[in-house]
Design an enzyme around this catalytic site. Sequence first.
Site, short mmCIF file in Angstrom:
data_model
loop_
_atom_site.label_atom_id
_atom_site.label_comp_id
_atom_site.label_asym_id
_atom_site.label_seq_id
_atom_site.Cartn_x
_atom_site.Cartn_y
_atom_site.Cartn_z
N GLY A 143 -18.80 56.00 9.43
CA GLY A 143 -17.16 56.02 9.31
C GLY A 143 -17.29 55.76 11.66
O GLY A 143 -17.49 54.94 11.90
N GLY A 243 -14.90 46.14 20.77
CA GLY A 243 -13.95 45.71 22.14
C GLY A 243 -12.27 45.51 21.00
O GLY A 243 -11.29 45.76 22.41
N ARG A 249 -6.85 51.12 20.38
CA ARG A 249 -6.90 52.28 21.16
C ARG A 249 -5.77 52.21 21.95
O ARG A 249 -4.59 53.59 22.02
CB ARG A 249 -7.94 52.92 21.26
CG ARG A 249 -9.02 53.09 20.54
CD ARG A 249 -10.65 53.43 20.54
NE ARG A 249 -11.25 53.55 19.97
CZ ARG A 249 -12.56 53.09 19.84
NH1 ARG A 249 -13.27 52.72 20.89
NH2 ARG A 249 -13.60 53.85 18.79
N ARG A 274 22.24 74.23 15.64
CA ARG A 274 21.91 75.61 14.38
C ARG A 274 22.84 76.64 14.78
O ARG A 274 21.87 76.79 16.46
CB ARG A 274 20.59 74.85 13.77
CG ARG A 274 19.87 76.15 12.90
CD ARG A 274 20.72 76.45 11.91
NE ARG A 274 19.58 77.61 11.05
CZ ARG A 274 19.92 77.56 10.12
NH1 ARG A 274 21.14 77.56 9.64
NH2 ARG A 274 18.66 78.03 9.22
N GLN A 285 15.55 82.21 24.73
CA GLN A 285 14.79 82.06 25.64
C GLN A 285 13.16 80.76 25.26
O GLN A 285 12.90 80.03 25.48
CB GLN A 285 14.38 83.39 26.19
CG GLN A 285 15.29 83.84 27.22
CD GLN A 285 15.09 85.01 28.18
OE1 GLN A 285 13.66 85.32 27.74
NE2 GLN A 285 15.74 85.38 29.30
N GLY A 345 12.75 74.88 11.63
CA GLY A 345 12.40 76.04 10.26
C GLY A 345 11.96 75.72 9.77
O GLY A 345 11.62 74.54 8.58
N GLU A 369 -9.34 54.96 14.26
CA GLU A 369 -9.70 54.08 15.83
C GLU A 369 -10.46 54.78 17.16
O GLU A 369 -10.48 55.34 18.18
CB GLU A 369 -8.35 53.86 16.42
CG GLU A 369 -7.95 53.40 15.95
CD GLU A 369 -7.96 51.30 15.71
OE1 GLU A 369 -8.70 51.53 15.75
OE2 GLU A 369 -6.66 50.97 14.75
#
Length: 390
Positions: A143, A243, A249, A274, A285, A345, A369
């Site tokens: 890989g 390249g 990427r 909600r 907060q 949730g 990548e």
Amino acid sequence: MSAFLPLDPLGIDELLGPEDLAIRDTVRDWAADRVLPHIAGWYESGELPGIRELARELGALGALGMSLEGYGCAGASAVQYGLACLELEAADSGIRSLVSVQGSLAMYAIWKYGSEEQKQRWLPGMAAGELIGCFGLTEPDVGSDPAAMRTYAKRDGNDWVLSGRKMWITNGSVAAVAVVWAQTDEGIRGFAVPTDTPGFSAPEIKHKWSLRASVTSELIMDEVRLPADAVLPGVTGLKGPLGCLSHARYGIIWGSMGAARASFESALDYAKTREQFGKPIGGFQLTQAKLADMALELHKGILLAHHLGRRMDAGTLRPEQISFGKLNNVREAIEICRTARTILGANGISLEYPVMRHATNLESVLTYEGTAEMHQLVLGKALTGLDAFR
């Protein structure tokens, strides 16, 4: 003084010209019409039905090989290509992967390193979406260290005989051409392999929990005999596939922010409607702190992508800067998705909302990548001048 826009808090749209915005909105509208109504079902069933039709539609939009010049390609700017990637991945990473592999890997390899005959043979049909391509680099046992690939091509008279296996190949089972990288006596070479050549097969990989709405395959080459003109003449060595990976990427830097944006917007809408303890949860907060932190990382990531796109358009973008962008944006996109899930949730795990789908897709984007660790080492080497790869 202009108004504060919750979905564009930094006014990034002001950096875009009319053509940029038109391209972005066209891709966004296409995704809303052709992908979003169906994507949850495709993801749940683990398939991408009608991929050839989708490819032709994307070709008609100019999204395939979008930043390449000639051969039916749109010749768009890097920023415009990035905006398209963002909108496609806001729908689903699998759709953006289809476009990235087609344009930034398979088409780019032929456009950058192929002969004029190869370009004329493949690129117009690929740009139109009539022909689908794939890119064979990763192997079952190789890989992050592509120099250790085992796929081999040997000369036999005027022909090449190609044998080996590639793994985790997007578009493989539906491709008309596979760009395959192999060891040769001359070094690593790329080959444009028609997939109907005897000895070539591409069984589809099933049982994925990520990128489920995407065709992923293994490539098997069992003494595939190719003519001399199948080899890409413009490059020898790892700089060829690397390249191509840099080009892909770059699209991920933008695309990952699309997945993050979709998850953030879903959480923001949910927080405003909600109710718990007698009021919307967005009025608490802790929820506002989460939303603020997500917005910060999302729009910093988009600004980073935009900056790197301008550098690519100017011809000054370095591979280390691409690593900077992919490492940051994918990592932050995953965190945004996870935080969005906490706001939703239990509903956050449902396919009625996009958050968990984007989170699981991004686990693949984090790896392909170049893994996060590889990009850390690229940056570490650039910062210290010391090579930690070996």
